[in-house]
Design an enzyme around this catalytic site. Sequence first.
Site, PDB file in Angstrom:
ATOM      1  N   ARG A 151       0.828  -1.231   0.000  1.00  0.00           N
ATOM      2  CA  ARG A 151       0.000   0.000   0.000  1.00  0.00           C
ATOM      3  C   ARG A 151       0.852   1.267   0.000  1.00  0.00           C
ATOM      4  O   ARG A 151       0.519   2.259   0.652  1.00  0.00           O
ATOM      5  CB  ARG A 151      -0.924   0.051   1.218  1.00  0.00           C
ATOM      6  CG  ARG A 151      -1.880  -1.098   1.362  1.00  0.00           C
ATOM      7  CD  ARG A 151      -2.964  -1.112   0.302  1.00  0.00           C
ATOM      8  NE  ARG A 151      -4.014  -2.033   0.661  1.00  0.00           N
ATOM      9  CZ  ARG A 151      -3.982  -3.348   0.414  1.00  0.00           C
ATOM     10  NH1 ARG A 151      -2.952  -3.894  -0.206  1.00  0.00           N
ATOM     11  NH2 ARG A 151      -4.998  -4.112   0.768  1.00  0.00           N
ATOM     12  N   CYS A 198     -10.615  -0.309   3.413  1.00  0.00           N
ATOM     13  CA  CYS A 198     -10.061  -0.411   4.763  1.00  0.00           C
ATOM     14  C   CYS A 198      -9.508   0.945   5.185  1.00  0.00           C
ATOM     15  O   CYS A 198      -8.805   1.609   4.414  1.00  0.00           O
ATOM     16  CB  CYS A 198      -8.951  -1.464   4.811  1.00  0.00           C
ATOM     17  SG  CYS A 198      -9.620  -3.141   4.747  1.00  0.00           S
TER      18      CYS A 198
HETATM   19  P1  FAD Z   1      -8.296   8.025  -5.141  1.00  0.00           P
HETATM   20  O1  FAD Z   1      -8.972   7.496  -3.937  1.00  0.00           O
HETATM   21  O2  FAD Z   1      -9.028   8.989  -5.993  1.00  0.00           O
HETATM   22  O3  FAD Z   1      -6.905   8.660  -4.708  1.00  0.00           O
HETATM   23  C1  FAD Z   1      -6.051   7.977  -3.824  1.00  0.00           C
HETATM   24  C2  FAD Z   1      -4.660   8.625  -3.891  1.00  0.00           C
HETATM   25  O4  FAD Z   1      -4.103   8.386  -5.179  1.00  0.00           O
HETATM   26  C3  FAD Z   1      -4.690  10.139  -3.715  1.00  0.00           C
HETATM   27  O5  FAD Z   1      -3.494  10.500  -3.066  1.00  0.00           O
HETATM   28  C4  FAD Z   1      -4.672  10.650  -5.126  1.00  0.00           C
HETATM   29  O6  FAD Z   1      -4.114  11.953  -5.232  1.00  0.00           O
HETATM   30  C5  FAD Z   1      -3.776   9.627  -5.798  1.00  0.00           C
HETATM   31  N1  FAD Z   1      -4.046   9.508  -7.225  1.00  0.00           N
HETATM   32  C6  FAD Z   1      -5.203   9.163  -7.843  1.00  0.00           C
HETATM   33  N2  FAD Z   1      -5.029   9.136  -9.182  1.00  0.00           N
HETATM   34  C7  FAD Z   1      -3.738   9.482  -9.404  1.00  0.00           C
HETATM   35  C8  FAD Z   1      -2.951   9.655 -10.574  1.00  0.00           C
HETATM   36  N3  FAD Z   1      -3.428   9.467 -11.802  1.00  0.00           N
HETATM   37  N4  FAD Z   1      -1.658  10.026 -10.411  1.00  0.00           N
HETATM   38  C9  FAD Z   1      -1.134  10.229  -9.179  1.00  0.00           C
HETATM   39  N5  FAD Z   1      -1.829  10.088  -8.046  1.00  0.00           N
HETATM   40  C10 FAD Z   1      -3.107   9.716  -8.159  1.00  0.00           C
HETATM   41  N6  FAD Z   1      -7.608  -0.958  -1.759  1.00  0.00           N
HETATM   42  C11 FAD Z   1      -6.761  -2.016  -1.809  1.00  0.00           C
HETATM   43  O7  FAD Z   1      -5.545  -1.822  -1.909  1.00  0.00           O
HETATM   44  N7  FAD Z   1      -7.241  -3.296  -1.757  1.00  0.00           N
HETATM   45  C12 FAD Z   1      -8.541  -3.584  -1.654  1.00  0.00           C
HETATM   46  O8  FAD Z   1      -8.925  -4.744  -1.613  1.00  0.00           O
HETATM   47  C13 FAD Z   1      -9.477  -2.489  -1.633  1.00  0.00           C
HETATM   48  N8  FAD Z   1     -10.797  -2.706  -1.548  1.00  0.00           N
HETATM   49  C14 FAD Z   1     -11.652  -1.641  -1.539  1.00  0.00           C
HETATM   50  C15 FAD Z   1     -13.032  -1.892  -1.501  1.00  0.00           C
HETATM   51  C16 FAD Z   1     -13.917  -0.834  -1.488  1.00  0.00           C
HETATM   52  C17 FAD Z   1     -15.406  -1.117  -1.442  1.00  0.00           C
HETATM   53  C18 FAD Z   1     -13.449   0.512  -1.537  1.00  0.00           C
HETATM   54  C19 FAD Z   1     -14.416   1.663  -1.560  1.00  0.00           C
HETATM   55  C20 FAD Z   1     -12.083   0.764  -1.578  1.00  0.00           C
HETATM   56  C21 FAD Z   1     -11.180  -0.314  -1.570  1.00  0.00           C
HETATM   57  N9  FAD Z   1      -9.798  -0.100  -1.604  1.00  0.00           N
HETATM   58  C22 FAD Z   1      -8.943  -1.164  -1.672  1.00  0.00           C
HETATM   59  C23 FAD Z   1      -9.236   1.267  -1.524  1.00  0.00           C
HETATM   60  C24 FAD Z   1      -9.030   1.941  -2.896  1.00  0.00           C
HETATM   61  O9  FAD Z   1      -9.827   1.328  -3.903  1.00  0.00           O
HETATM   62  C25 FAD Z   1      -7.561   1.919  -3.329  1.00  0.00           C
HETATM   63  O10 FAD Z   1      -6.738   2.596  -2.399  1.00  0.00           O
HETATM   64  C26 FAD Z   1      -7.346   2.534  -4.702  1.00  0.00           C
HETATM   65  O11 FAD Z   1      -5.999   2.379  -5.074  1.00  0.00           O
HETATM   66  C27 FAD Z   1      -7.710   4.024  -4.784  1.00  0.00           C
HETATM   67  O12 FAD Z   1      -7.749   4.371  -6.162  1.00  0.00           O
HETATM   68  P2  FAD Z   1      -8.591   5.619  -6.689  1.00  0.00           P
HETATM   69  O13 FAD Z   1      -8.425   5.697  -8.161  1.00  0.00           O
HETATM   70  O14 FAD Z   1      -9.970   5.569  -6.180  1.00  0.00           O
HETATM   71  O15 FAD Z   1      -7.775   6.811  -6.033  1.00  0.00           O
HETATM   72  N1  EPU Z   2     -11.233 -10.553  10.888  1.00  0.00           N
HETATM   73  C1  EPU Z   2     -11.937 -10.591  12.058  1.00  0.00           C
HETATM   74  N2  EPU Z   2     -12.856  -9.598  12.288  1.00  0.00           N
HETATM   75  C2  EPU Z   2     -13.084  -8.582  11.405  1.00  0.00           C
HETATM   76  C3  EPU Z   2     -12.337  -8.557  10.203  1.00  0.00           C
HETATM   77  C4  EPU Z   2     -11.404  -9.544   9.961  1.00  0.00           C
HETATM   78  O1  EPU Z   2     -11.750 -11.476  12.878  1.00  0.00           O
HETATM   79  O2  EPU Z   2     -13.919  -7.737  11.683  1.00  0.00           O
HETATM   80  C5  EPU Z   2     -10.277 -11.654  10.604  1.00  0.00           C
HETATM   81  C6  EPU Z   2     -10.773 -12.560   9.473  1.00  0.00           C
HETATM   82  O3  EPU Z   2     -11.656 -13.532   9.946  1.00  0.00           O
HETATM   83  C7  EPU Z   2      -9.469 -13.121   8.932  1.00  0.00           C
HETATM   84  C8  EPU Z   2      -8.459 -11.981   9.169  1.00  0.00           C
HETATM   85  O4  EPU Z   2      -9.038 -11.131  10.170  1.00  0.00           O
HETATM   86  O5  EPU Z   2      -9.076 -14.226   9.683  1.00  0.00           O
HETATM   87  C9  EPU Z   2      -8.153 -11.212   7.896  1.00  0.00           C
HETATM   88  O6  EPU Z   2      -9.358 -10.618   7.398  1.00  0.00           O
HETATM   89  P1  EPU Z   2      -9.612 -10.420   5.832  1.00  0.00           P
HETATM   90  O7  EPU Z   2      -9.393 -11.710   5.120  1.00  0.00           O
HETATM   91  O8  EPU Z   2     -10.894  -9.710   5.688  1.00  0.00           O
HETATM   92  O9  EPU Z   2      -8.407  -9.505   5.363  1.00  0.00           O
HETATM   93  P2  EPU Z   2      -7.924  -8.123   5.892  1.00  0.00           P
HETATM   94  O10 EPU Z   2      -6.490  -8.283   6.268  1.00  0.00           O
HETATM   95  O11 EPU Z   2      -8.805  -7.556   6.933  1.00  0.00           O
HETATM   96  C10 EPU Z   2      -7.061  -7.316   3.581  1.00  0.00           C
HETATM   97  C11 EPU Z   2      -6.958  -5.963   2.931  1.00  0.00           C
HETATM   98  C12 EPU Z   2      -8.183  -5.668   2.093  1.00  0.00           C
HETATM   99  C13 EPU Z   2      -8.400  -6.766   1.075  1.00  0.00           C
HETATM  100  C14 EPU Z   2      -8.566  -8.085   1.826  1.00  0.00           C
HETATM  101  C15 EPU Z   2      -8.794  -9.255   0.895  1.00  0.00           C
HETATM  102  C16 EPU Z   2      -5.665  -4.378   4.237  1.00  0.00           C
HETATM  103  C17 EPU Z   2      -5.705  -3.259   5.208  1.00  0.00           C
HETATM  104  N3  EPU Z   2      -6.828  -4.930   3.935  1.00  0.00           N
HETATM  105  O12 EPU Z   2      -8.066  -7.223   4.574  1.00  0.00           O
HETATM  106  O13 EPU Z   2      -7.905  -4.444   1.404  1.00  0.00           O
HETATM  107  O14 EPU Z   2      -9.539  -6.515   0.289  1.00  0.00           O
HETATM  108  O15 EPU Z   2      -7.381  -8.324   2.608  1.00  0.00           O
HETATM  109  O16 EPU Z   2      -7.602  -9.833   0.517  1.00  0.00           O
HETATM  110  O17 EPU Z   2      -4.601  -4.727   3.734  1.00  0.00           O
HETATM  111  C18 EPU Z   2      -8.095  -2.075   1.507  1.00  0.00           C
HETATM  112  O18 EPU Z   2      -6.861  -2.026   1.540  1.00  0.00           O
HETATM  113  O19 EPU Z   2      -8.808  -1.025   1.469  1.00  0.00           O
HETATM  114  C19 EPU Z   2      -8.761  -3.359   1.525  1.00  0.00           C
HETATM  115  C20 EPU Z   2     -10.082  -3.495   1.583  1.00  0.00           C
END
Ligand code: FAD
Ligand code: EPU
Length: 278
Positions: A151, A198
């Site tokens: 990240r 997250c």
């Molecule tokens: P934004 O949120 O618009 O911006 C984020 C940052 O990136 C800001 O600093 C912005 O200035 C910069 N930025 C955006 N575009 C550019 C560009 N073209 N050039 C330079 N900088 C830029 N993240 C995960 O890593 N794993 C997950 O599993 C995950 N699951 C998600 C699930 C949900 C339902 C939601 C709502 C979010 C989730 N996220 C997850 C978080 C998010 O999707 C990521 O952090 C994603 O990379 C953000 O991209 P964005 O285009 O929306 O950027």
């Molecule tokens: N868990 C709990 N309680 C909770 C949530 C999780 O006990 O409320 C336990 C789960 O049961 C599991 C462990 O924690 O044993 C890990 O949970 P999960 O598999 O949901 O993964 P996570 O580490 O919480 C990460 C990323 C997510 C990504 C998922 C799927 C981060 C901060 N989060 O979540 O990324 O979608 O794995 O691989 O790295 C994001 O970065 O925005 C994001 C959503």
Amino acid sequence: MKIARLPLAKLTTIGVGGEAEVWTVETLDDLKTATQAPYRVLGNGSNLLVSDAGVPERVIRLAGEFAEWRPDLAGWVGAGVLLPTLLQASARLGLSGLEGLHGVPAQVGGAVKMNAGTRFGEMADALELVELYHDGGLQVYHPSELGFRYRHSELPQGSIVTRVKLRLTPSTQEAVRAKIALVDAARKGQPKKKSAGCAFKNPPGDSAGRLIDVSGLKGTTIGRAMISLEHGNFLVNLGGATAAEMYALIRKVQAVLPLEVEWDIWGEIAPAETEVSR
Ligand code: FAD
Ligand code: EPU
């Protein structure tokens, strides 16, 4: 190029944030003009918490030539393209490399900046080259030059990701779809309510969501902002939440657990002092 004052609540997935001047750029000339004054770049707004007062800087959105891509996924892909669109195409073409990003609602540029991912793979793994705009011009980088970690990236100051070349390997539709299904299953516990994903990074070897859960904080509600009952690391907007309320939840968690915030926070936000309920 379009310039308009818009509420960022409408351009972020969590649905929070005041107004800013939004510059939608379509060409390199537009980008050069837009970056003549202090700016921020908006992707799909899925990792952002924006102040209720908005931000004073120009907010740049990528469109036009920065949102172009070829249906065969060869060549350069615009940073304004949505990842879910590319995932669909890669599954249709049987190209492997993006599956770990299934379910991430990002634009390519935002995914590069945040090095978005899951434990099944992250954005940096799927990059061959990255084109950045900074200091008035376009430059091409190898991913090894951009300091990608969990990240995290280290792009040169003020960089805007404009295009990427993807690193995908030929596979089969079945294999790509099977891996996507695996990632989908791992995401089943995540809430559908408005969020920015997250809120906190995972500490090494643990899950922030699990730690928040065992601390008994799930369900904590401040105004219209709530720590999801489904997953402790999702702070959700129940409808009409303010940035101050969302931020107060962050502080509430950090008062108990030393977690690093994953969201990008735009502008000054003072935590709301609304009563807490559970
Ligand atoms: P934004 O949120 O618009 O911006 C984020 C940052 O990136 C800001 O600093 C912005 O200035 C910069 N930025 C955006 N575009 C550019 C560009 N073209 N050039 C330079 N900088 C830029 N993240 C995960 O890593 N794993 C997950 O599993 C995950 N699951 C998600 C699930 C949900 C339902 C939601 C709502 C979010 C989730 N996220 C997850 C978080 C998010 O999707 C990521 O952090 C994603 O990379 C953000 O991209 P964005 O285009 O929306 O950027
Ligand atoms: N868990 C709990 N309680 C909770 C949530 C999780 O006990 O409320 C336990 C789960 O049961 C599991 C462990 O924690 O044993 C890990 O949970 P999960 O598999 O949901 O993964 P996570 O580490 O919480 C990460 C990323 C997510 C990504 C998922 C799927 C981060 C901060 N989060 O979540 O990324 O979608 O794995 O691989 O790295 C994001 O970065 O925005 C994001 C959503």
